[in-house]
Design a protein around this motif. Structure first.
Motif, PDB file in Angstrom:
ATOM      1  N   SER A  36     -12.539   1.555   1.655  1.00  0.00           N
ATOM      2  CA  SER A  36     -11.210   0.506   1.616  1.00  0.00           C
ATOM      3  C   SER A  36     -11.839  -0.718   1.570  1.00  0.00           C
ATOM      4  O   SER A  36     -12.769  -1.195   2.218  1.00  0.00           O
ATOM      5  CB  SER A  36     -10.407   0.770   3.101  1.00  0.00           C
ATOM      6  N   ALA A  37     -11.083  -1.628   0.793  1.00  0.00           N
ATOM      7  CA  ALA A  37     -11.418  -2.909   0.837  1.00  0.00           C
ATOM      8  C   ALA A  37     -11.018  -3.579   2.053  1.00  0.00           C
ATOM      9  O   ALA A  37      -9.946  -3.523   2.577  1.00  0.00           O
ATOM     10  CB  ALA A  37     -10.511  -3.783  -0.315  1.00  0.00           C
ATOM     11  N   MET A  38     -12.037  -4.464   2.712  1.00  0.00           N
ATOM     12  CA  MET A  38     -11.729  -5.222   3.902  1.00  0.00           C
ATOM     13  C   MET A  38     -12.431  -6.628   3.823  1.00  0.00           C
ATOM     14  O   MET A  38     -13.482  -6.506   3.880  1.00  0.00           O
ATOM     15  CB  MET A  38     -12.395  -4.224   5.049  1.00  0.00           C
ATOM     16  N   LEU A  46      -8.416  -9.382  15.194  1.00  0.00           N
ATOM     17  CA  LEU A  46      -9.297  -8.269  14.844  1.00  0.00           C
ATOM     18  C   LEU A  46      -8.745  -7.113  14.049  1.00  0.00           C
ATOM     19  O   LEU A  46      -8.454  -6.082  14.540  1.00  0.00           O
ATOM     20  CB  LEU A  46      -9.932  -7.797  16.103  1.00  0.00           C
ATOM     21  N   LEU A  47      -8.354  -7.236  12.800  1.00  0.00           N
ATOM     22  CA  LEU A  47      -7.827  -6.039  11.953  1.00  0.00           C
ATOM     23  C   LEU A  47      -8.648  -4.914  12.352  1.00  0.00           C
ATOM     24  O   LEU A  47      -9.721  -4.704  12.290  1.00  0.00           O
ATOM     25  CB  LEU A  47      -7.971  -6.359  10.598  1.00  0.00           C
ATOM     26  N   CYS A  48      -7.778  -3.781  12.470  1.00  0.00           N
ATOM     27  CA  CYS A  48      -8.275  -2.449  12.957  1.00  0.00           C
ATOM     28  C   CYS A  48      -7.493  -1.536  12.840  1.00  0.00           C
ATOM     29  O   CYS A  48      -6.089  -1.794  13.287  1.00  0.00           O
ATOM     30  CB  CYS A  48      -8.936  -2.516  14.441  1.00  0.00           C
ATOM     31  N   GLY A  49      -7.548  -0.125  12.701  1.00  0.00           N
ATOM     32  CA  GLY A  49      -6.660   0.741  12.739  1.00  0.00           C
ATOM     33  C   GLY A  49      -6.531   1.547  13.758  1.00  0.00           C
ATOM     34  O   GLY A  49      -7.808   1.573  14.616  1.00  0.00           O
ATOM     35  N   GLN A  50      -5.428   2.439  14.302  1.00  0.00           N
ATOM     36  CA  GLN A  50      -5.578   3.167  15.257  1.00  0.00           C
ATOM     37  C   GLN A  50      -6.443   4.073  15.366  1.00  0.00           C
ATOM     38  O   GLN A  50      -7.077   4.505  16.663  1.00  0.00           O
ATOM     39  CB  GLN A  50      -4.224   3.988  15.323  1.00  0.00           C
ATOM     40  N   GLY A 110     -11.067   2.586   6.205  1.00  0.00           N
ATOM     41  CA  GLY A 110     -11.509   1.180   6.356  1.00  0.00           C
ATOM     42  C   GLY A 110     -12.237   1.395   7.699  1.00  0.00           C
ATOM     43  O   GLY A 110     -13.444   1.007   7.941  1.00  0.00           O
ATOM     44  N   THR A 111     -11.430   1.679   8.887  1.00  0.00           N
ATOM     45  CA  THR A 111     -11.982   1.399  10.028  1.00  0.00           C
ATOM     46  C   THR A 111     -13.090   2.370  10.376  1.00  0.00           C
ATOM     47  O   THR A 111     -13.987   1.744  11.013  1.00  0.00           O
ATOM     48  CB  THR A 111     -10.988   1.675  11.181  1.00  0.00           C
ATOM     49  N   ARG A 112     -13.264   3.437   9.989  1.00  0.00           N
ATOM     50  CA  ARG A 112     -14.361   4.301  10.030  1.00  0.00           C
ATOM     51  C   ARG A 112     -15.582   3.733   9.661  1.00  0.00           C
ATOM     52  O   ARG A 112     -16.736   3.718  10.067  1.00  0.00           O
ATOM     53  CB  ARG A 112     -14.173   5.682   9.447  1.00  0.00           C
ATOM     54  N   ALA A 165      -5.251   8.825  -0.314  1.00  0.00           N
ATOM     55  CA  ALA A 165      -4.621   8.460   1.359  1.00  0.00           C
ATOM     56  C   ALA A 165      -5.408   7.578   2.032  1.00  0.00           C
ATOM     57  O   ALA A 165      -6.600   7.905   2.037  1.00  0.00           O
ATOM     58  CB  ALA A 165      -4.378   9.955   1.827  1.00  0.00           C
ATOM     59  N   ALA A 166      -4.887   6.700   2.560  1.00  0.00           N
ATOM     60  CA  ALA A 166      -5.368   5.771   3.511  1.00  0.00           C
ATOM     61  C   ALA A 166      -4.621   5.486   4.891  1.00  0.00           C
ATOM     62  O   ALA A 166      -3.394   5.964   4.867  1.00  0.00           O
ATOM     63  CB  ALA A 166      -5.628   4.572   2.975  1.00  0.00           C
ATOM     64  N   GLY A 167      -5.404   5.063   5.930  1.00  0.00           N
ATOM     65  CA  GLY A 167      -4.741   5.002   7.378  1.00  0.00           C
ATOM     66  C   GLY A 167      -4.815   6.184   8.132  1.00  0.00           C
ATOM     67  O   GLY A 167      -4.190   7.301   8.135  1.00  0.00           O
ATOM     68  N   SER A 185       1.037   3.749   8.173  1.00  0.00           N
ATOM     69  CA  SER A 185       1.237   2.485   9.137  1.00  0.00           C
ATOM     70  C   SER A 185       0.172   2.545  10.194  1.00  0.00           C
ATOM     71  O   SER A 185      -0.367   1.398  10.909  1.00  0.00           O
ATOM     72  CB  SER A 185       2.566   2.414   9.735  1.00  0.00           C
ATOM     73  N   GLU A 186      -0.547   3.399  10.150  1.00  0.00           N
ATOM     74  CA  GLU A 186      -1.519   3.551  11.510  1.00  0.00           C
ATOM     75  C   GLU A 186      -2.896   2.798  11.019  1.00  0.00           C
ATOM     76  O   GLU A 186      -3.782   2.696  11.896  1.00  0.00           O
ATOM     77  CB  GLU A 186      -2.119   5.015  11.777  1.00  0.00           C
ATOM     78  N   GLY A 187      -2.823   2.621   9.519  1.00  0.00           N
ATOM     79  CA  GLY A 187      -4.064   2.007   9.017  1.00  0.00           C
ATOM     80  C   GLY A 187      -4.368   0.531   9.772  1.00  0.00           C
ATOM     81  O   GLY A 187      -3.372  -0.204  10.006  1.00  0.00           O
ATOM     82  N   THR A 229      -5.998  -3.695  -6.861  1.00  0.00           N
ATOM     83  CA  THR A 229      -5.187  -4.837  -6.591  1.00  0.00           C
ATOM     84  C   THR A 229      -4.280  -4.540  -5.083  1.00  0.00           C
ATOM     85  O   THR A 229      -4.217  -3.095  -4.708  1.00  0.00           O
ATOM     86  CB  THR A 229      -4.130  -4.907  -7.470  1.00  0.00           C
ATOM     87  N   SER A 230      -4.029  -5.356  -4.365  1.00  0.00           N
ATOM     88  CA  SER A 230      -3.308  -4.949  -3.293  1.00  0.00           C
ATOM     89  C   SER A 230      -2.693  -6.430  -2.944  1.00  0.00           C
ATOM     90  O   SER A 230      -2.654  -7.571  -3.585  1.00  0.00           O
ATOM     91  CB  SER A 230      -4.244  -4.848  -2.108  1.00  0.00           C
ATOM     92  N   ILE A 231      -1.536  -6.054  -1.813  1.00  0.00           N
ATOM     93  CA  ILE A 231      -0.738  -7.284  -1.381  1.00  0.00           C
ATOM     94  C   ILE A 231      -0.147  -8.236  -2.507  1.00  0.00           C
ATOM     95  O   ILE A 231      -0.785  -9.180  -2.794  1.00  0.00           O
ATOM     96  CB  ILE A 231      -1.528  -8.167  -0.294  1.00  0.00           C
TER      97      ILE A 231
HETATM   98  C1  LIG Z   1     -10.992  -5.387   8.832  1.00  0.00           C
HETATM   99  C2  LIG Z   1      -9.945  -5.391   7.851  1.00  0.00           C
HETATM  100  C3  LIG Z   1      -9.883  -5.916   6.977  1.00  0.00           C
HETATM  101  C4  LIG Z   1      -8.979  -5.692   5.773  1.00  0.00           C
HETATM  102  N1  LIG Z   1      -9.040  -6.262   4.553  1.00  0.00           N
HETATM  103  C5  LIG Z   1      -8.231  -6.042   3.403  1.00  0.00           C
HETATM  104  C6  LIG Z   1      -8.311  -6.586   2.100  1.00  0.00           C
HETATM  105  O1  LIG Z   1      -9.133  -7.985   2.171  1.00  0.00           O
HETATM  106  N2  LIG Z   1      -7.567  -6.094   1.144  1.00  0.00           N
HETATM  107  C7  LIG Z   1      -6.996  -5.066   1.251  1.00  0.00           C
HETATM  108  O2  LIG Z   1      -6.182  -4.726   0.245  1.00  0.00           O
HETATM  109  N3  LIG Z   1      -6.752  -4.427   2.237  1.00  0.00           N
HETATM  110  C8  LIG Z   1      -7.577  -4.889   3.803  1.00  0.00           C
HETATM  111  N4  LIG Z   1      -7.326  -4.039   4.764  1.00  0.00           N
HETATM  112  C9  LIG Z   1      -6.749  -2.730   4.537  1.00  0.00           C
HETATM  113  C10 LIG Z   1      -7.753  -1.385   4.015  1.00  0.00           C
HETATM  114  O3  LIG Z   1      -7.998  -1.672   2.659  1.00  0.00           O
HETATM  115  C11 LIG Z   1      -7.163  -0.246   4.433  1.00  0.00           C
HETATM  116  O4  LIG Z   1      -5.847  -0.283   3.745  1.00  0.00           O
HETATM  117  C12 LIG Z   1      -7.206   0.164   5.790  1.00  0.00           C
HETATM  118  O5  LIG Z   1      -8.343  -0.213   6.626  1.00  0.00           O
HETATM  119  C13 LIG Z   1      -7.026   1.820   5.916  1.00  0.00           C
HETATM  120  O6  LIG Z   1      -6.767   2.186   7.163  1.00  0.00           O
HETATM  121  P1  LIG Z   1      -7.821   2.898   8.411  1.00  0.00           P
HETATM  122  O7  LIG Z   1      -8.567   1.446   8.852  1.00  0.00           O
HETATM  123  O8  LIG Z   1      -7.216   3.675   9.358  1.00  0.00           O
HETATM  124  O9  LIG Z   1      -8.894   3.443   7.433  1.00  0.00           O
HETATM  125  C14 LIG Z   1      -8.258  -4.407   5.816  1.00  0.00           C
HETATM  126  C15 LIG Z   1      -8.537  -3.513   6.920  1.00  0.00           C
HETATM  127  C16 LIG Z   1      -9.385  -3.876   7.849  1.00  0.00           C
HETATM  128  C17 LIG Z   1      -9.526  -2.932   9.041  1.00  0.00           C
END
Ligand SMILES: Cc1cc2nc3c(=O)[nH]c(=O)nc-3n(C[C@H](O)[C@H](O)[C@H](O)COP(=O)(O)O)c2cc1C
Length: 353
Positions: A18-20, A314-318, A193-195, A169-171, A141-143, A96-98
């Protein structure tokens, strides 16, 4: 392992990084692509300068000759310039996102680029399919990070029933069980993402990785109070204050954050000034980046660049609650793909005739 996603991205496994922002940097992107998955380079934190995006793309290329893509959040003022750099650098897939990718679609088709959009609701996924999107990342939404309100378990089959393009699928995805479950729900692949943030190749500061390791699934909180969009993050001192007082940043924090963020990201004053105007004139539908979002984004930077585990966001998933170690990317990939068949077999044994 072949699915519509391995064919779309020309990779070995239907597993996407995932893009983070601050995390999906060249080293992690290359590690995932080299391990047979599809790395997505985050441009959210380098996009104030197109040349930095170009440099990051080239850095990935030095580390891998495997396919990877670039994430472009549509709220970024620089989104078109970043897209142009991607085209010049021969990137074949943009994520693309958001925001709404419609304004980029015609251009991307002409440039022969595939567009995969990340969305968190059925309505959004259906609209995208009409715009000729090549695939969707559907995030429950758990993402971690910006997320919707419907969980992966309900959202994926709902989208799979109504949208024909390949679905990622993500989250909450972290292992063979969740990959198998996602495929059963109707997805063609998964994004984690989180993993992957919790791996040795990830640039997440060590103290924050340790917080993630110790976290339980109850230790995250999602709210729009930090950045203006619903975003899930680990509970820390900052998030506890949001939970207690139920309000976002003061005007003073907005001003200070704008100064800090512009300095740290070397943004020009000319780039920052319009953000204030956008905050004042914004209509409720608009996702365009504006001054009200700056404090939350500055706190994300503070977490992942300054290693501020207490006051950063601290963006982070469940799913951090299910990850209790920091393996290498290769170990994660191997454990997911080598166990998925056994998981499916184990499940089918449970169904008695
Ligand atoms: C640290 C962090 C940064 C993120 N930054 C972005 C981002 O720059 N662009 C984006 O589209 N989503 C971003 N996301 C959301 C992830 O792309 C993705 O949807 C999410 O991590 C998936 O859920 P998971 O963390 O349970 O795997 C971010 C998520 C995390 C945890």
């Amino acid at each position: 392992m072949k699915t519509r996603i391995t064919e779309l991205f020309e990779v070995e496994y239907p597993i996407v990084l995932s893009a983070m922002m601050y995390v999906s940097v060249p080293k992690l992107v290359a590690a995932v692509s080299n391990a047979g998955g599809f790395g997505l380079l985050a441009s959210a934190t380098v996009s104030n300068s197109e040349e930095e995006v170009r440099k990051a793309i080239r850095e990935v290329r030095e580390m891998t000759d495997k396919p990877f893509g670039v994430n472009i959040p549509m709220l970024l003022p620089e989104r078109f310039k970043v897209a142009k750099v991607c085209q010049e650098e021969g990137i074949k897939v943009v994520n693309t996102s958001i925001g709404n990718p419609a304004e980029l679609m015609g251009w991307a088709k002409e440039a022969r680029m595939k567009v995969i959009h990340t969305c968190g609701s059925l309505g959004h996924a259906m609209k995208l399919a009409k715009h000729g999107i090549d695939g969707v990342i559907v995030a429950g939404s758990e993402g971690g990070g910006h997320t919707g309100f419907v969980g992966t378990m309900v959202l994926i089959p709902d989208v799979a029933d109504k949208v024909k393009v390949p679905i990622i699928a993500a989250g909450g995805i972290a292992d063979a069980r969740s990959l198998a479950a996602a495929l059963c729900l109707g997805a063609d692949g998964v994004a984690m993402g989180t993993r992957f943030a919790m791996t040795q190749e990830s640039p997440v500061p060590e103290n924050i990785k340790q917080r993630m390791v110790k976290a339980t699934a109850d230790d995250t909180f999602a709210s729009d109070m930090a950045t203006g969009f619903n975003a899930r993050a680990l509970v820390n001192d900052y998030v506890k204050r949001l939970m207690t007082y139920r309000k976002g940043a003061s005007s003073w924090e907005k001003l200070l954050s704008a100064i800090r963020l512009s300095r740290k990201l070397k943004m020009r004053a000319g780039d920052m000034a319009p953000l204030g105007r956008k905050a004042l004139t914004r209509n409720a539908e608009s996702t365009e980046f504006n001054m009200n979002m700056v404090p939350g984004f500055e706190r994300i930077r503070r977490a992942y660049q300054d290693a501020d585990a207490d006051e950063g966001f601290l963006l982070c998933g469940q799913v951090a609650g299910r990850c209790d170690s920091i393996p290498t990317v290769k170990e994660v990939m191997l454990s997911v793909v080598s166990n998925v068949q056994a998981v499916v077999d184990g499940a089918s044994v449970k169904i008695r005739p």
